[in-house]
Design a protein around this motif. Structure first.
Motif, PDB file in Angstrom:
ATOM      1  N   MET A 197       0.829  -1.209   0.000  1.00  0.00           N
ATOM      2  CA  MET A 197       0.000   0.000   0.000  1.00  0.00           C
ATOM      3  C   MET A 197       0.864   1.259   0.000  1.00  0.00           C
ATOM      4  O   MET A 197       0.562   2.237  -0.701  1.00  0.00           O
TER       5      MET A 197
ATOM      6  N   SER B 248     -10.437   3.605  -1.642  1.00  0.00           N
ATOM      7  CA  SER B 248      -9.487   4.366  -2.467  1.00  0.00           C
ATOM      8  C   SER B 248      -9.777   4.161  -3.945  1.00  0.00           C
ATOM      9  O   SER B 248      -9.707   5.100  -4.746  1.00  0.00           O
TER      10      SER B 248
ATOM     11  N   HIS C  12       1.083   6.633  -6.888  1.00  0.00           N
ATOM     12  CA  HIS C  12      -0.102   7.457  -7.168  1.00  0.00           C
ATOM     13  C   HIS C  12       0.256   8.946  -7.044  1.00  0.00           C
ATOM     14  O   HIS C  12      -0.140   9.767  -7.887  1.00  0.00           O
TER      15      HIS C  12
ATOM     16  N   GLU D 251       0.675   4.043  -2.970  1.00  0.00           N
ATOM     17  CA  GLU D 251       0.291   5.445  -2.759  1.00  0.00           C
ATOM     18  C   GLU D 251       1.402   6.399  -3.210  1.00  0.00           C
ATOM     19  O   GLU D 251       1.123   7.492  -3.697  1.00  0.00           O
ATOM     20  N   ARG D 252       2.651   5.960  -3.070  1.00  0.00           N
ATOM     21  CA  ARG D 252       3.779   6.785  -3.522  1.00  0.00           C
ATOM     22  C   ARG D 252       3.739   6.942  -5.047  1.00  0.00           C
ATOM     23  O   ARG D 252       3.959   8.041  -5.581  1.00  0.00           O
TER      24      ARG D 252
ATOM     25  N   CYS E 221      -8.323  -2.103  -0.682  1.00  0.00           N
ATOM     26  CA  CYS E 221      -8.686  -0.718  -0.331  1.00  0.00           C
ATOM     27  C   CYS E 221      -9.731  -0.214  -1.331  1.00  0.00           C
ATOM     28  O   CYS E 221      -9.443   0.630  -2.192  1.00  0.00           O
TER      29      CYS E 221
ATOM     30  N   TYR F 291      -5.748  -0.647  -6.206  1.00  0.00           N
ATOM     31  CA  TYR F 291      -6.347  -0.452  -4.879  1.00  0.00           C
ATOM     32  C   TYR F 291      -7.322  -1.587  -4.537  1.00  0.00           C
ATOM     33  O   TYR F 291      -7.385  -2.045  -3.391  1.00  0.00           O
TER      34      TYR F 291
END
Length: 803
Positions: free
Chosen positions: A142, A179, A149, A146-147, A176, A171
């Motif tokens: 995750m 998200s 993204h 997210e990095r 998730c 995601y």
């Protein structure tokens, strides 16, 4: 083709000799004088640089083609070796390498290569990031996802529909879904069919069939026509939730869209009908498939297993091999295991396990998880632990399976310890985890620990889940806080039959039968149809509270009014009721006339009734049947020995003790516990270890004098004269429950109830003592023993002196 050239050609193509030969081959054979006239004067150095640039460009194209060829063949080692001898300024060749790592399941290498690409200053494009996102999804990382993204947003590529779809898939794969949904909702109007399909499948992957179906309907409302992948995804949602009617509607749409001949759609329909309980229609669809793949066969194997047609499931595997000329694969093994569990066929299950090992299906997370679950159901806890410990990769379902295995085998401490280990991992417990572990806290009966786990559930925002709320109601009921249990039940927004069964049983084990009956009436008024478990709770209430007439009325009502056939638990409750009347002949005849075969639980009820009446003859009959069913039933040996001792039959006492020694059985050591100030205080008989033990014994002496109890008169015939002096030291005065009650009296505020947990049945002397002390101190004393809760208040007990 460039890929046909040997690697040495590419490695040597930049050597001067090769360059000269290439240069000669490319130079036109013209007259020098003519060339001087027709062309402007160019110095030799400039011409040489131009020719070298052309060669580099041509070699770069050839190398790129060769690199792509290696990647397509899965030869990542050769691809990497070639890559290191190339110029790294082109984003395309980085994309080729990252895609190759992802396609070959080397997700960590893909992410690592992406970081190297950034370090060397090469910018990613709209093809780079989808590959990296797929790698992050494969790793379930995750933080890295997210990095990436964030990098996409900084690069201004977040409006690209291809990247948006990749983010949704990433995601969703990580679980998730919120998200993923946020990305989907924030995508510009260029959302395509892939975007919708990704969300539909994403909801299914996290087990939310409701929202998947809602998303599908929303897609249709936007005039977007579903394709085969939309249909496959939404059929998965119907399978997940058991939505047979919705599945039939989708089937009609499939026919109208002329997708009924698509083998993937056909297989999904077979799977849906099987999982929704319509196995006959699944068979009809399966027979219509002309080219049956292993996936279609597996769908039928799983359908039979889910519909409790275990023999058909195994027969279909044989048919798969003989008629389909196919070999069972990994999914076949996974689908077969539930049939092994239903048949309680341990040998067949082990055979499936062995087949999986021989054919290289292990290690595989899903199969290993299924094996952990099935070994736990069979009571093979060591095998389940061994498999779980050897798993290279575990998801939340794997942890849930191991926790459930501990629970099914009564290892509550181990279940709680494993849950605590899970909380230290990156995985986050879900509603299934919480609902599974809450009964462990209930059985441990520690109110302090119950409140801690409840706080965790509230912080995790899982308390709105009906399944979880039911478990919390049960937990507080078993831990002694009946008011808290009722408060949570009343606050529940969505109650099901299990909710009502749970609160009825909570009042039952506390001896409040009248309240249970009122709740049952309220349940029916609200339109809930009672089931077999409802009547177990209701009859238990009547049994504990001594409501004989009402118990018989509800027992007769089961078949007459609700068409529910009484099970062994219902008969056990009625036997307890008969035992209260002390009509042992009636109880024995009732057992002999039962339609299900009597179990040790049934004969144990007769043994309890015999003890309360003091009838050794019936006790011996009951004990004989219990030993034939459970030769290691320690409680039966101890109870029978005590009855012999009270009757002065010392030879029989010796015989029972010899049998226990032969079986390797020992009488459980009685202990009592009190929770106070975030600590648990434990007492045993004649305990002298507590820091305030002197004060406890002083209070005990004062209370004993006030109760007027002569502790040496009770049941003296239980002991030989030579043992009497020895037994005086372990008389009821120093029993653990008395010490715990006295400690509770001096350690809690005046007026508050005192809650004590005892691991074995409370003795008659201590039961009388607790009644008297509740009357003298004007305080409620609650004692949970191995069977029920005793609420002592004003000199009376909620059990009616029958337990």
């Amino acid at each position: 083709m460039a890929s046909a050239f040997p690697h040495s050609y590419f490695y040597n193509s930049k050597q001067p000799g090769n360059a000269s030969r290439e240069k000669r081959a490319q130079t036109p054979q013209t007259d020098p004088d003519t060339d001087q006239i027709l062309k402007p004067q160019i110095n030799k150095t400039a011409r040489r640089k131009k020719n070298q640039s052309f060669l580099v460009e041509r070699n770069s194209v050839l190398l790129t083609r060769a690199l792509s060829s290696h990647v397509e063949r899965g030869s990542m080692k050769d691809a990497l070796q070639l890559f290191e001898n190339m110029r790294h300024c082109d984003t395309f060749i980085w994309n080729v390498m990252i895609r190759g790592f992802v396609d070959n399941g080397l997700f960590w290498h893909a992410v690592n290569f992406y970081h190297r690409m950034e370090f060397e200053g090469v910018r990613g494009d709209n093809f780079t990031y989808p590959f990296v996102m797929k790698a992050c999804g494969g790793l379930c990382d995750m933080v890295e996802g997210e990095r990436v993204h964030g990098k996409v947003i900084k690069s201004g590529l977040d409006s690209d529909v291809y990247i948006g779809n990749s983010l949704i898939i990433m995601y969703a794969k990580m679980g998730c879904i919120e998200s993923a949904e946020k990305v989907f909702r924030e995508m510009p109007p260029v959302r395509d069919l892939v975007s919708w399909n990704s969300m539909i499948s994403g909801y299914v992957s996290v087990g939310d069939g409701w929202r998947s179906l809602s998303c599908f309907h929303e897609m249709q409302a936007c005039d977007i026509k579903p394709d085969r992948f939309s249909v496959i995804g939404i059929l998965g949602a119907c399978s997940l939730e058991g939505f047979l009617q919705n599945g039939k509607v989708i089937h009609c749409q499939v026919i109208r869209s002329r997708l009924e001949l698509d083998i993937m759609v056909q297989t999904s329909l077979v799977d849906m009908y099987g999982k929704c309980g319509n196995i006959d229609y699944a068979e009809r669809l399966f027979d219509q498939i002309t080219d049956k793949s292993i996936v279609a066969w597996n769908a039928m194997v799983g359908g039979y297993a889910l519909n409790a047609q275990s023999f058909e499931s195994f027969a279909f595997v044989r048919k798969l091999q003989e008629v389909g000329k196919l070999r069972p694969d990994l999914i076949t093994m996974i689908n077969l295991l539930p049939s092994c569990a239903q048949l309680e066929a341990i040998l067949l299950g082990k055979s499936v396990h062995g087949f999986a090992i021989r054919h290289g299906f292990l290690p595989h997370m899903v199969l290993e998880t299924a094996l952990v679950d099935i070994y736990g159901q069979w009571g093979k806890l060591k095998a389940a632990e061994c498999l779980f410990g050897q798993m290279n990769e575990r998801n939340l379902i794997s942890w849930n399976a191991m926790i459930a295995s501990y629970m099914q085998n009564g290892e509550n401490r181990k279940a709680v310890a494993l849950f605590q280990d899970l909380c230290d991992k990156a995985l986050k417990p879900d509603a299934t985890t919480i609902a599974s572990i809450l009964p462990a806290f209930a059985e441990l009966a520690s109110l302090r620990e119950a409140e801690q786990i409840h706080s965790y559930v509230t912080k995790s925002r899982l308390d709105s889940n009906t399944f979880v709320s039911n478990s919390i109601v049960y937990m507080y009921g078993k831990c002694g806080n009946l008011l808290r249990s009722r408060e949570i039940f009343d606050r529940m927004n969505f109650k099901d039959v299990i909710s009502w069964n749970t609160i009825i049983m909570a009042y039952a084990i506390h001896g409040f039968g009248r309240v249970s009956i009122e709740l049952f009436s309220e349940m029916r008024e609200k339109g809930f149809e009672p089931n077999g478990s409802t009547f177990v709770s209701l009859l238990s209430s009547c049994s504990v509270a001594g409501l004989v007439k009402e118990g018989w009325e509800y027992f007769n009502s089961m078949k007459r009014d609700y068409d529910i056939t009484p099970g062994i638990e219902h008969y056990g409750c009625i036997l307890d009721l008969i035992g209260r009347t002390k009509n042992l002949d009636h109880a024995k005849n009732f057992i002999l006339e039962m339609s299900p075969a009597p179990t040790a639980r049934i004969w144990g009820s007769l043994l309890t009734s015999s003890r309360n009446k003091g009838d050794i003859e019936f006790a011996e009959i009951a004990a004989e049947h219990i030993f034939s069913l459970e030769h290691d039933n320690t409680g039966c040996y101890v109870l029978l020995s005590n009855m012999y001792a009270e009757a002065g039959r010392w030879e029989d006492v010796g015989r029972i003790r010899s049998l226990m020694k032969k079986e390797g059985l020992e009488k459980s050591v009685g202990c009592s516990e009190v929770d106070l100030s975030s600590k648990t205080f434990r007492f045993v008989n004649q305990d002298r270890s507590h820091i305030e033990i002197n004060m406890i014994y002083d209070v005990l002496d004062i209370v004993s004098k006030k109760t007027g109890e002569d502790i040496y008169v009770h049941s003296l015939t239980k002991f030989r004269p030579s043992d009497l002096e020895k037994k005086r030291t372990s008389s009821p005065k120093s029993h653990s429950v008395r010490l715990a009650v006295c400690f509770g009296l001096i350690s809690t505020a005046i007026g508050n109830p005192v809650l004590v947990r005892k691991n074995i049945r409370i003795c008659e002397a201590c039961h009388r003592f607790a009644k008297r002390i509740s009357e003298i101190t004007k305080r409620e004393i609650i004692v949970r023993d191995s069977k029920i809760f005793h609420h002592f208040n004003g000199g009376h007990c909620s059990c009616g002196d029958y337990w």
